[in-house]
Design a protein around this motif. Sequence first.
Motif, PDB file in Angstrom:
ATOM      1  N   SER A   7      56.227  57.687  35.984  1.00  0.00           N
ATOM      2  CA  SER A   7      55.685  56.560  36.752  1.00  0.00           C
ATOM      3  C   SER A   7      54.567  55.866  35.984  1.00  0.00           C
ATOM      4  N   LEU A   8      53.677  56.643  35.392  1.00  0.00           N
ATOM      5  CA  LEU A   8      52.581  56.047  34.611  1.00  0.00           C
ATOM      6  C   LEU A   8      53.117  55.317  33.385  1.00  0.00           C
ATOM      7  N   ASP A   9      54.116  55.900  32.723  1.00  0.00           N
ATOM      8  CA  ASP A   9      54.715  55.223  31.569  1.00  0.00           C
ATOM      9  C   ASP A   9      55.318  53.883  31.984  1.00  0.00           C
ATOM     10  N   LEU A  10      55.995  53.865  33.133  1.00  0.00           N
ATOM     11  CA  LEU A  10      56.582  52.629  33.640  1.00  0.00           C
ATOM     12  C   LEU A  10      55.498  51.611  33.989  1.00  0.00           C
ATOM     13  N   LEU A  11      54.416  52.078  34.616  1.00  0.00           N
ATOM     14  CA  LEU A  11      53.313  51.164  34.938  1.00  0.00           C
ATOM     15  C   LEU A  11      52.681  50.591  33.674  1.00  0.00           C
ATOM     16  N   GLN A  12      52.506  51.431  32.661  1.00  0.00           N
ATOM     17  CA  GLN A  12      51.934  50.935  31.415  1.00  0.00           C
ATOM     18  C   GLN A  12      52.817  49.830  30.820  1.00  0.00           C
ATOM     19  N   ARG A  13      54.103  50.063  30.793  1.00  0.00           N
ATOM     20  CA  ARG A  13      55.014  49.065  30.246  1.00  0.00           C
ATOM     21  C   ARG A  13      54.997  47.796  31.100  1.00  0.00           C
ATOM     22  N   THR A  14      54.886  47.952  32.403  1.00  0.00           N
ATOM     23  CA  THR A  14      54.845  46.799  33.296  1.00  0.00           C
ATOM     24  C   THR A  14      53.591  45.965  33.060  1.00  0.00           C
ATOM     25  N   ALA A  50      45.097  58.135  37.949  1.00  0.00           N
ATOM     26  CA  ALA A  50      46.047  57.057  37.675  1.00  0.00           C
ATOM     27  C   ALA A  50      45.337  55.700  37.674  1.00  0.00           C
ATOM     28  N   ALA A  51      44.422  55.500  38.615  1.00  0.00           N
ATOM     29  CA  ALA A  51      43.679  54.235  38.674  1.00  0.00           C
ATOM     30  C   ALA A  51      42.819  54.056  37.429  1.00  0.00           C
ATOM     31  N   ALA A  52      42.210  55.121  36.951  1.00  0.00           N
ATOM     32  CA  ALA A  52      41.402  55.032  35.729  1.00  0.00           C
ATOM     33  C   ALA A  52      42.264  54.591  34.552  1.00  0.00           C
ATOM     34  N   GLN A  53      43.455  55.145  34.461  1.00  0.00           N
ATOM     35  CA  GLN A  53      44.367  54.760  33.383  1.00  0.00           C
ATOM     36  C   GLN A  53      44.821  53.307  33.545  1.00  0.00           C
ATOM     37  N   LEU A  54      45.179  52.930  34.771  1.00  0.00           N
ATOM     38  CA  LEU A  54      45.569  51.539  35.034  1.00  0.00           C
ATOM     39  C   LEU A  54      44.443  50.570  34.692  1.00  0.00           C
ATOM     40  N   ASP A  55      43.223  50.925  35.072  1.00  0.00           N
ATOM     41  CA  ASP A  55      42.081  50.065  34.801  1.00  0.00           C
ATOM     42  C   ASP A  55      41.878  49.896  33.294  1.00  0.00           C
ATOM     43  N   ALA A  56      42.049  50.966  32.538  1.00  0.00           N
ATOM     44  CA  ALA A  56      41.907  50.886  31.081  1.00  0.00           C
ATOM     45  C   ALA A  56      42.956  49.946  30.490  1.00  0.00           C
ATOM     46  N   TRP A  57      44.212  50.075  30.941  1.00  0.00           N
ATOM     47  CA  TRP A  57      45.261  49.173  30.450  1.00  0.00           C
ATOM     48  C   TRP A  57      44.981  47.742  30.876  1.00  0.00           C
ATOM     49  N   ALA A  58      44.564  47.565  32.129  1.00  0.00           N
ATOM     50  CA  ALA A  58      44.268  46.223  32.639  1.00  0.00           C
ATOM     51  C   ALA A  58      43.157  45.567  31.824  1.00  0.00           C
ATOM     52  N   CYS A  59      42.147  46.334  31.488  1.00  0.00           N
ATOM     53  CA  CYS A  59      41.035  45.824  30.685  1.00  0.00           C
ATOM     54  C   CYS A  59      41.507  45.467  29.276  1.00  0.00           C
ATOM     55  N   GLU A  60      42.207  46.383  28.651  1.00  0.00           N
ATOM     56  CA  GLU A  60      42.684  46.188  27.277  1.00  0.00           C
ATOM     57  C   GLU A  60      43.589  44.961  27.161  1.00  0.00           C
ATOM     58  N   LEU A  61      44.435  44.747  28.154  1.00  0.00           N
ATOM     59  CA  LEU A  61      45.425  43.680  28.083  1.00  0.00           C
ATOM     60  C   LEU A  61      45.031  42.431  28.891  1.00  0.00           C
ATOM     61  N   HIS A  62      43.832  42.462  29.486  1.00  0.00           N
ATOM     62  CA  HIS A  62      43.359  41.335  30.302  1.00  0.00           C
ATOM     63  C   HIS A  62      44.364  41.004  31.405  1.00  0.00           C
ATOM     64  N   MET A  63      44.816  42.057  32.096  1.00  0.00           N
ATOM     65  CA  MET A  63      45.830  41.906  33.132  1.00  0.00           C
ATOM     66  C   MET A  63      45.354  42.614  34.403  1.00  0.00           C
ATOM     67  N   PRO A  64      44.681  41.881  35.306  1.00  0.00           N
ATOM     68  CA  PRO A  64      44.229  42.503  36.556  1.00  0.00           C
ATOM     69  C   PRO A  64      45.402  43.105  37.332  1.00  0.00           C
ATOM     70  N   VAL A  65      45.106  44.195  38.009  1.00  0.00           N
ATOM     71  CA  VAL A  65      46.101  44.898  38.820  1.00  0.00           C
ATOM     72  C   VAL A  65      45.661  44.831  40.279  1.00  0.00           C
ATOM     73  N   HIS A  66      46.577  44.440  41.150  1.00  0.00           N
ATOM     74  CA  HIS A  66      46.323  44.439  42.592  1.00  0.00           C
ATOM     75  C   HIS A  66      47.191  45.528  43.214  1.00  0.00           C
ATOM     76  N   ILE A  67      46.547  46.462  43.894  1.00  0.00           N
ATOM     77  CA  ILE A  67      47.273  47.526  44.584  1.00  0.00           C
ATOM     78  C   ILE A  67      47.593  47.051  45.992  1.00  0.00           C
ATOM     79  N   GLU A  68      48.892  46.998  46.302  1.00  0.00           N
ATOM     80  CA  GLU A  68      49.320  46.545  47.618  1.00  0.00           C
ATOM     81  C   GLU A  68      49.050  47.648  48.640  1.00  0.00           C
ATOM     82  N   TYR A  69      48.290  47.291  49.674  1.00  0.00           N
ATOM     83  CA  TYR A  69      47.962  48.279  50.701  1.00  0.00           C
ATOM     84  C   TYR A  69      49.215  48.706  51.462  1.00  0.00           C
ATOM     85  N   SER A  70      49.372  50.009  51.574  1.00  0.00           N
ATOM     86  CA  SER A  70      50.383  50.602  52.453  1.00  0.00           C
ATOM     87  C   SER A  70      49.859  51.972  52.873  1.00  0.00           C
ATOM     88  N   ALA A  71      50.365  52.451  53.961  1.00  0.00           N
ATOM     89  CA  ALA A  71      49.872  53.721  54.511  1.00  0.00           C
ATOM     90  C   ALA A  71      50.974  54.771  54.534  1.00  0.00           C
TER      91      ALA A  71
END
Length: 185
Positions: A7-14, A50-71
């Motif tokens: 899942s993390l690999d897929l998110l990184q590629r996305t 996972a969020a820390a990793q996403l934030d690092a990728w988002a910062c590196e690639l200048h690509m903000p990530v929005h997490i869609e709220y669900s419960a």
Amino acid sequence: PIKRKASLDLLQRTVQVAAEWGALYMVIHFGGLHSDGLSRAEVLELADQAAAQLDAWACELHMPVHIEYSAYNPSFATPEDHAALVSRYAHIDVCLDVGHARVGAQMLGLDEWEVVNTLAPYTRSMHLWTMRNRQDVRRYRHTPVHPTLTPAGGWIDIPRVLELVLGYSRACDVVFESNSLYQPD
């Protein structure tokens, strides 16, 4: 662990593809439906990692990530869980899906306005559709917003949601979700 890594690999590629294509931001579902028998504390720790990793990728690639709220994951379901997570990271915000907010509130026995108020300060994008209850979702999926679908009829108060969220961020992007399944009764 193997599924989480995939899942993390897929998110990184996305994130990479979104940056390559010039997207302004990307929206993801986060937290999954299952916790594989993990405790709430373990799930929250994995979410934070996972969020820390996403934030690092988002910062590196200048690509903000929005997490869609669900419960949908009981160990990572409350609006407070989501708000606490995104508040720790500079490049992660909330996508407030108003239908998911109502479903989440109904599932958790919360007031839907507490959900919206908790997430509004972190919301940078919204998915707008409406519903009365979970039966509507099963029957119609995403019912398009329309002035005739009012709170008096049990529908989500879309003007109130917009007022609350846009009060925090006038630059919030709004996506109108719909489908052709809804036929008025």
